[in-house]
Design a protein around this motif. Structure first.
Motif, PDB file in Angstrom:
ATOM      1  N   GLY A 194     -50.064  98.099 -39.730  1.00 31.46           N
ATOM      2  CA  GLY A 194     -49.772  96.694 -40.011  1.00 31.46           C
ATOM      3  C   GLY A 194     -48.304  96.340 -39.806  1.00 31.46           C
ATOM      4  O   GLY A 194     -47.976  95.279 -39.243  1.00 31.46           O
ATOM      5  N   THR A 195     -47.426  97.227 -40.245  1.00 32.09           N
ATOM      6  CA  THR A 195     -45.987  96.953 -40.160  1.00 32.09           C
ATOM      7  C   THR A 195     -45.524  96.891 -38.702  1.00 32.09           C
ATOM      8  O   THR A 195     -44.822  95.947 -38.297  1.00 32.09           O
ATOM      9  N   LEU A 196     -45.933  97.879 -37.918  1.00 33.98           N
ATOM     10  CA  LEU A 196     -45.450  97.905 -36.530  1.00 33.98           C
ATOM     11  C   LEU A 196     -46.102  96.809 -35.689  1.00 33.98           C
ATOM     12  O   LEU A 196     -45.446  96.238 -34.812  1.00 33.98           O
ATOM     13  N   ARG A 197     -47.357  96.492 -35.970  1.00 28.73           N
ATOM     14  CA  ARG A 197     -48.012  95.377 -35.256  1.00 28.73           C
ATOM     15  C   ARG A 197     -47.218  94.086 -35.519  1.00 28.73           C
ATOM     16  O   ARG A 197     -46.960  93.294 -34.625  1.00 28.73           O
ATOM     17  N   ALA A 198     -46.841  93.893 -36.786  1.00 24.11           N
ATOM     18  CA  ALA A 198     -46.070  92.700 -37.155  1.00 24.11           C
ATOM     19  C   ALA A 198     -44.699  92.719 -36.479  1.00 24.11           C
ATOM     20  O   ALA A 198     -44.215  91.683 -36.008  1.00 24.11           O
ATOM     21  N   ALA A 199     -44.079  93.886 -36.423  1.00 26.80           N
ATOM     22  CA  ALA A 199     -42.749  93.992 -35.804  1.00 26.80           C
ATOM     23  C   ALA A 199     -42.819  93.701 -34.305  1.00 26.80           C
ATOM     24  O   ALA A 199     -41.922  93.056 -33.741  1.00 26.80           O
ATOM     25  N   ILE A 200     -43.884  94.158 -33.654  1.00 29.76           N
ATOM     26  CA  ILE A 200     -44.067  93.860 -32.227  1.00 29.76           C
ATOM     27  C   ILE A 200     -44.161  92.348 -32.035  1.00 29.76           C
ATOM     28  O   ILE A 200     -43.510  91.760 -31.148  1.00 29.76           O
TER      29      ILE A 200
ATOM     30  N   TYR B 117     -47.947  90.288 -42.995  1.00 28.05           N
ATOM     31  CA  TYR B 117     -48.807  91.403 -42.611  1.00 28.05           C
ATOM     32  C   TYR B 117     -49.245  92.182 -43.843  1.00 28.05           C
ATOM     33  O   TYR B 117     -48.714  91.991 -44.938  1.00 28.05           O
ATOM     34  N   ALA B 118     -50.243  93.074 -43.617  1.00 24.95           N
ATOM     35  CA  ALA B 118     -50.691  93.993 -44.664  1.00 24.95           C
ATOM     36  C   ALA B 118     -50.324  95.406 -44.250  1.00 24.95           C
ATOM     37  O   ALA B 118     -50.366  95.743 -43.066  1.00 24.95           O
ATOM     38  N   LEU B 119     -49.929  96.234 -45.234  1.00 25.41           N
ATOM     39  CA  LEU B 119     -49.703  97.645 -44.968  1.00 25.41           C
ATOM     40  C   LEU B 119     -50.596  98.462 -45.891  1.00 25.41           C
ATOM     41  O   LEU B 119     -51.443  97.888 -46.586  1.00 25.41           O
ATOM     42  N   GLU B 120     -50.451  99.799 -45.886  1.00 24.36           N
ATOM     43  CA  GLU B 120     -51.406 100.645 -46.619  1.00 24.36           C
ATOM     44  C   GLU B 120     -51.486 100.251 -48.086  1.00 24.36           C
ATOM     45  O   GLU B 120     -52.549 100.307 -48.680  1.00 24.36           O
ATOM     46  N   TYR B 121     -50.368  99.872 -48.687  1.00 25.44           N
ATOM     47  CA  TYR B 121     -50.376  99.618 -50.133  1.00 25.44           C
ATOM     48  C   TYR B 121     -49.792  98.260 -50.507  1.00 25.44           C
ATOM     49  O   TYR B 121     -49.099  98.137 -51.497  1.00 25.44           O
ATOM     50  N   GLY B 122     -50.084  97.236 -49.713  1.00 23.04           N
ATOM     51  CA  GLY B 122     -49.626  95.913 -50.115  1.00 23.04           C
ATOM     52  C   GLY B 122     -49.559  94.936 -48.970  1.00 23.04           C
ATOM     53  O   GLY B 122     -50.117  95.167 -47.895  1.00 23.04           O
ATOM     54  N   ILE B 123     -48.893  93.832 -49.248  1.00 25.18           N
ATOM     55  CA  ILE B 123     -48.650  92.824 -48.216  1.00 25.18           C
ATOM     56  C   ILE B 123     -47.155  92.530 -48.187  1.00 25.18           C
ATOM     57  O   ILE B 123     -46.450  92.755 -49.179  1.00 25.18           O
ATOM     58  N   ALA B 124     -46.676  92.027 -47.053  1.00 25.40           N
ATOM     59  CA  ALA B 124     -45.244  91.768 -46.918  1.00 25.40           C
ATOM     60  C   ALA B 124     -45.015  90.756 -45.794  1.00 25.40           C
ATOM     61  O   ALA B 124     -45.953  90.377 -45.071  1.00 25.40           O
TER      62      ALA B 124
END
Ligand SMILES: O=P(O)(O)OC[C@H]1O[C@H](OP(=O)(O)OP(=O)(O)O)[C@H](O)[C@@H]1O
Ligand SMILES: Nc1ncnc2[nH]cnc12
Length: 172
Positions: free
Chosen positions: A129-135, A98-105
């Protein structure tokens, strides 16, 4: 429900640092909330309150999400699912980029969540991005996302569009 005055005081403890971790990012740090017993208690109660009795597992994303998930799980008598960044789980059953405000992970977890109702918690909802990925990760493991709760929503970054079901204790 936590006392409104206590919650307002907790919100005032969140620190704001410009240009961290990259130029142009206004970084919100909840560490001062965690180290204040009354503020931590109020925020923990507020994260869980809208979902009372509707979940039996709390999940948090490494690293700041772990801290809140641990507090909420302990306060509500539920279990804890640690969602880890890439390379930390020996045999991950699910993995999401996923992508978040300041990077990818990449996040990973293992286990069978069939029949589990999971409350996802995190400190900040920025782009979502983080929570969408966690879902997605919880669902890949067979679990049902019973709710999503964050301490602080950064409204202008559009995270609510990505995670419309999110409940935010504070918004900026
Ligand atoms: O809504 P988004 O744009 O996805 O951003 C929100 C995420 O960013 C931060 O995590 P970070 O990956 O920086 O990890 P940390 O908890 O280890 O600091 C924060 O804790 C959220 O999980
Ligand atoms: N502006 C921000 N402050 C703190 N954590 C974040 N995660 C993503 N964006 C953030």
């Amino acid at each position: 429900m936590p006392c409104p005055d206590e919650l307002a005081r907790a919100e005032s403890l969140i620190s704001i640092t410009p240009d961290f971790p990259q130029p142009g990012i206004l970084f919100r740090d909840i560490a001062p909330v965690l180290s204040d017993a009354d503020a931590l208690h109020a925020v923990t109660q507020a994260l869980a309150a809208p979902f009372e009795h509707g979940f039996d597992l709390v999940a948090g994303v490494e690293a700041r999400g772990f801290l809140l998930a641990g507090a909420v799980a302990t306060a509500t008598g539920t279990g804890l699912l640690p969602i880890r960044k890439a390379g930390k789980v020996p045999r991950p059953d699910a993995s999401v980029d996923y992508a978040l405000e300041y990077g990818i992970a990449t996040i990973e977890a293992s286990g069978d969540l069939t029949g589990r109702r999971v409350l996802l918690v995190d400190d900040v909802l920025a782009t979502g991005g983080t929570l969408r990925a966690a879902i997605s990760l919880v669902e890949q493991l067979g679990g049902t996302v019973a709710g999503v709760a964050v301490v602080l929503e950064l409204a202008e970054l559009g995270g609510r569009d990505a995670v419309p079901e999110a409940h935010a204790v504070f918004a900026a």
